[in-house]
Design an enzyme around this catalytic site. Sequence first.
Site, PDB file in Angstrom:
ATOM      1  NE  ARG A  54      50.279  44.225  34.651  1.00 23.72           N
ATOM      2  CZ  ARG A  54      50.368  44.769  33.466  1.00 23.72           C
ATOM      3  NH1 ARG A  54      50.601  44.028  32.410  1.00 23.72           N
ATOM      4  NH2 ARG A  54      50.222  46.065  33.332  1.00 23.72           N
ATOM      5  CB  CYS A  55      52.467  37.108  40.399  1.00 22.32           C
ATOM      6  SG  CYS A  55      52.810  35.459  41.019  1.00 22.32           S
ATOM      7  N   GLY A  56      49.606  35.620  40.642  1.00 14.73           N
ATOM      8  CA  GLY A  56      48.617  35.120  41.587  1.00 14.73           C
ATOM      9  C   GLY A  56      49.084  35.240  43.031  1.00 14.73           C
ATOM     10  CB  THR A  58      50.475  40.180  43.247  1.00 12.20           C
ATOM     11  OG1 THR A  58      51.219  39.833  42.073  1.00 12.20           O
ATOM     12  CG2 THR A  58      50.621  41.662  43.518  1.00 12.20           C
TER      13      THR A  58
END
Length: 172
Positions: A54-56, A58
């Site tokens: 859930r990371c930019g 990803t």
Amino acid sequence: MKTIALFAALAVLQTVAAHAQSVYDIKVKNIDDKDTSLKAYKGKVLLIVNVASRCGLTPQYKTLEALQQKYKDQGFTVLGFPCNQFNGQEPGTNEEIKQFCSTKYNVTFPLFDKIDVNGDKRSPLYVTLAGKESPFPGDIKWNFEKFLIGKDGKILKRFEPRTAPDAAEVTQ
């Protein structure tokens, strides 16, 4: 006599500690919660990455998997270590992480148990990769920081999270 015994014991402990520092000997758990180590990857070039779903950053999973496919027959593999230490961007269980990676990004490279990469509970792997004795010491800054390990098990390079996995500085 006690002094000699003490020095001998210290020498043995130092030898054991030095051998435990090898990336291959470090005990880890795979994504299915089974005890293992990195011995199976001895002699390969490794790209070790702390990952999050859930990371930019990803979408780097896609590029990491492309690298895996492109170089796997040449003695290379990506190893993914999920981490939830950066704004809770990997909150899922191992099963949820595995499902996400396989359905969303078709990940085939090995994934491991969720770990801490910083702090008091830092994984022994990350103590070796980024601890005081590492050639590249310091806290992990964010998800998708990368460590390139040579075929001899030595840490060759450390790359910032925003460095694309297929950047020339990584793939060279």
